[in-house]
Enzyme design. Structure first.
Site, PDB file in Angstrom:
ATOM      1  N   LYS A 278       8.479  -2.661  -5.732  1.00 59.70           N
ATOM      2  CA  LYS A 278       7.325  -3.513  -6.007  1.00 59.70           C
ATOM      3  C   LYS A 278       7.772  -4.805  -6.687  1.00 59.70           C
ATOM      4  O   LYS A 278       8.827  -4.834  -7.323  1.00 59.70           O
ATOM      5  CB  LYS A 278       6.373  -2.788  -6.982  1.00 59.70           C
ATOM      6  CG  LYS A 278       5.581  -1.653  -6.375  1.00 59.70           C
ATOM      7  CD  LYS A 278       4.660  -1.025  -7.414  1.00 59.70           C
ATOM      8  CE  LYS A 278       3.920   0.163  -6.850  1.00 59.70           C
ATOM      9  NZ  LYS A 278       2.980  -0.173  -5.764  1.00 59.70           N
ATOM     10  N   ARG A 352       0.794   9.730  -1.273  1.00 65.08           N
ATOM     11  CA  ARG A 352       0.334  10.606  -0.191  1.00 65.08           C
ATOM     12  C   ARG A 352       1.382  11.677   0.124  1.00 65.08           C
ATOM     13  O   ARG A 352       1.040  12.751   0.605  1.00 65.08           O
ATOM     14  CB  ARG A 352      -0.013   9.763   1.045  1.00 65.08           C
ATOM     15  CG  ARG A 352       1.139   9.000   1.619  1.00 65.08           C
ATOM     16  CD  ARG A 352       0.703   7.873   2.551  1.00 65.08           C
ATOM     17  NE  ARG A 352       0.187   6.713   1.810  1.00 65.08           N
ATOM     18  CZ  ARG A 352      -0.306   5.626   2.397  1.00 65.08           C
ATOM     19  NH1 ARG A 352      -0.371   5.542   3.716  1.00 65.08           N
ATOM     20  NH2 ARG A 352      -0.750   4.622   1.663  1.00 65.08           N
TER      21      ARG A 352
HETATM   22  N1  BES Z   1       0.329   3.562  -6.765  1.00 61.35           N
HETATM   23  C1  BES Z   1       0.208   2.684  -5.667  1.00 61.35           C
HETATM   24  C2  BES Z   1      -1.217   2.215  -5.432  1.00 61.35           C
HETATM   25  C3  BES Z   1      -1.814   1.301  -6.460  1.00 61.35           C
HETATM   26  C4  BES Z   1      -1.759  -0.057  -6.279  1.00 61.35           C
HETATM   27  C5  BES Z   1      -2.468   1.793  -7.548  1.00 61.35           C
HETATM   28  C6  BES Z   1      -2.343  -0.898  -7.209  1.00 61.35           C
HETATM   29  C7  BES Z   1      -3.052   0.964  -8.480  1.00 61.35           C
HETATM   30  C8  BES Z   1      -2.998  -0.393  -8.306  1.00 61.35           C
HETATM   31  C9  BES Z   1       0.688   3.383  -4.403  1.00 61.35           C
HETATM   32  O1  BES Z   1       1.704   4.299  -4.564  1.00 61.35           O
HETATM   33  C10 BES Z   1       1.197   2.307  -3.496  1.00 61.35           C
HETATM   34  O2  BES Z   1       2.184   1.718  -3.832  1.00 61.35           O
HETATM   35  N2  BES Z   1       0.505   2.078  -2.394  1.00 61.35           N
HETATM   36  C11 BES Z   1       0.882   1.075  -1.479  1.00 61.35           C
HETATM   37  C12 BES Z   1       0.779   1.663  -0.084  1.00 61.35           C
HETATM   38  C13 BES Z   1       1.363   0.782   0.970  1.00 61.35           C
HETATM   39  C14 BES Z   1       2.877   0.749   0.838  1.00 61.35           C
HETATM   40  C15 BES Z   1       0.964   1.314   2.322  1.00 61.35           C
HETATM   41  C16 BES Z   1      -0.080  -0.090  -1.646  1.00 61.35           C
HETATM   42  O3  BES Z   1      -1.254   0.123  -1.860  1.00 61.35           O
HETATM   43  O4  BES Z   1       0.398  -1.226  -1.583  1.00 61.35           O
HETATM   44 MN    MN Z   2       3.611   3.393  -4.510  1.00 64.91          MN
END
Ligand code: BES
Ligand code: MN
Ligand code: ZN
Length: 498
Positions: A278, A352
């Site tokens: 990230k 997931r």
């Molecule tokens: N934990 C994150 C989702 C999240 C994002 C929670 C912002 C709270 C605030 C999750 O594990 C994630 O990184 N999801 C990705 C999925 C994507 C790679 C398909 C996302 O939402 O960007």
């Molecule tokens: Mn994630």
């Protein structure tokens, strides 16, 4: 928080601060408001006439009764229009009262359980208790220095004053207290940073709940997780020095033969994204990626605290998602407990993966229903913002029941479809499915991924990425973890008690 119920005229109860709610547009003062006005020689009436106070939501007005009166101070808090007052309005009103008390360095307040609104005595007492207990919570464990902007006095004592049905008031008080304490536990766990709240730590906290509340707790470590065939949880955990944990808490309040309700919560204690790392900005908030797990632990505490006559099992898969030479890589194909293989196209779609194994495990409990909650997708924040969790599920009546529980608790959710057409986006050329479906409908494809692992049981998924934590705009919130959806889960569980 010390909470007591007093059955007496509120104006005669000694208290540093008596809180009286005032509906907007009040013309004739009634009940405790009228008594307060008499005590004040008509000052409240005059303030209303002058429009010093109008009763608008969370507007406050302080009165100082003559020496020798019961309350040393009376705080009038506006509720907005009387016929629109519901439990959530009251939580915010009494949360505001706590903030005012803190500002005056008062450690105790008393609240009049007003018979004047359309809520039952129990619902009123519950909402008032929740508002106060939630607002009074704060997270200070890691501060060694006094913060001059932060009050050095916490509100630690609440007196509910009722002149109505004692049984009902007490019932509401006990439910509100247990629910708010459960939610406050979730908040504390959320607030702990990633170096404190590791998967091992969540396991230890679950064990503590087991001892203190009489829950049956089972913790699986790496070897048992391997034996269970949870390849997806292991794949996420393999890039981290911290061992994963798979946490199971059982409350057996029902008949032995009764199928349990199963609550599953994502317990990702820090989500760096893995190799699909990230951006640095805001990454610190990914300590909150265990919010779903925290809510499940908080809900299980309250379920046991209330000795609810129903079987409920909490399941929390817990891991970090980091980067290392051992980390799972984009393109890797991993096995799952259920048997399906998954192509990990993006290692940041890890929630997931750990939930897939948890949901597959949940099926073995032969549940009446499974509800999972997870900070799963940024897409859900885009879709619904901070006002509602996303809800998606295989069972219409379960989704409906959760929506209603959300409305009652003030932790709302809103539905998105699970149409099979979206499933196309998860097709993989090398495995049974891939873990991401591209940008369109990100919340839906994430839920459709989960659906592959739930079998035939009624199931609903709450995407709480936008609602579990935030800036703390509500009176009973603070910046950081909100503990949501602990209250919503509890309202739902209680609605299932026969
Ligand atoms: N934990 C994150 C989702 C999240 C994002 C929670 C912002 C709270 C605030 C999750 O594990 C994630 O990184 N999801 C990705 C999925 C994507 C790679 C398909 C996302 O939402 O960007
Ligand atoms: Mn994630
Ligand atoms: Zn995550």
């Amino acid at each position: 928080m010390n909470v007591e119920l007093i059955l007496q005229d509120p104006l005669t109860v000694p208290s540093p601060l008596l809180v009286l709610p005032l509906p907007e547009g009040t013309e004739t003062l009634e009940g405790a408001l009228a008594s307060a006005d008499a005590l004040m020689g008509g000052e409240l009436e005059r303030a209303l006439e002058r429009k010093d106070i109008t009763g608008k939501k969370e507007e406050t007005f302080l009165l100082f009764p003559p020496k020798g009166s019961g309350p040393e101070r009376i705080l009038v808090v506006g509720t907005g229009k009387g016929d629109e007052v519901d439990a959530e309005v009251l939580r915010r009103v009494f949360g505001r009262a706590v903030r005012v008390a803190e500002g005056m360095r008062l450690g105790a307040l008393s609240v009049w359980v007003d018979p004047g609104f359309s809520l039952s005595e129990a619902a009123y007492a519950q909402a008032a208790t929740e508002g106060v207990v939630l607002a009074a919570w704060s997270y200070k464990e890691l501060k060694t220095q006094e913060d001059p902007d932060d009050p050095d006095t916490d509100v630690t004592h609440l007196s509910l004053i009722s002149q109505g049905d004692e049984e009902e008031a007490r019932r509401g008080l006990l439910i509100g207290l247990a629910q708010a304490r459960g939610e406050n536990l979730a908040r504390t766990l959320q607030s702990r940073p990633g170096n404190v709240a590791t998967p091992t730590h969540l396991g230890e906290e679950a064990k503590r709940l087991g001892k203190e509340y009489g829950l049956n707790v089972t913790i699986l470590g790496p070897k048992e997780i391997m034996d269970e065939g949870m390849g997806a949880l292991l794949a996420v955990a393999q890039g981290s020095e911290q061992e994963p944990r798979f946490i199971v808490l059982e409350h057996r309040g029902g008949e032995k033969k009764d199928p349990p309700l199963v609550l599953v919560g994502k317990g990702l204690t820090f989500d760096a994204g893995g190799i699909s790392i990230k951006p640095a900005s805001g990454m610190e908030d990914m300590k909150y990626d265990m919010s779903g797990g925290a809510a499940v632990l908080g809900a299980m505490q309250a379920v046991a605290d209330l000795s609810l006559p129903i079987n409920v099992t909490g399941v929390v898969p817990s891991s970090e998602n980091l980067l290392s030479g051992k980390a799972v890589k984009p393109g890797d194909v991993i096995p799952t407990r259920e048997g399906k293989t998954v192509e990990v196209v993006n290692t940041d779609a890890e929630g997931r993966l750990i939930l897939a194994d948890a949901l597959s495990f949940a099926q073995t409990l032969k549940p009446a229903a499974v509800v999972d909650c997870a900070t799963l997708t940024g897409a859900c924040v885009v879709a619904l913002g901070y006002q509602a969790a996303g809800i998606l599920g295989t069972d219409e009546s379960l989704v409906q029941a959760l929506r209603e529980a959300g409305d009652r608790s003030g932790e709302r959710c809103w539905p998105l479809p699970l149409w099979k057409e979206y499933r196309e986006q998860l097709k993989s050329s090398v495995a049974d499915l891939k873990n991401v479906g591209g940008r369109p409908a990100g919340t839906i494809t994430a839920a459709l991924f989960l659906k592959e692992f739930v079998g035939e049981v009624p199931w609903a998924h709450l995407d709480i990425a936008g609602t579990a934590y935030g800036e703390g705009k509500l009176s009973y919130h603070r910046k950081g973890g909100y503990g949501a959806p602990t209250r919503m889960l509890l309202e739902w569980v209680r609605s299932r008690v026969a």
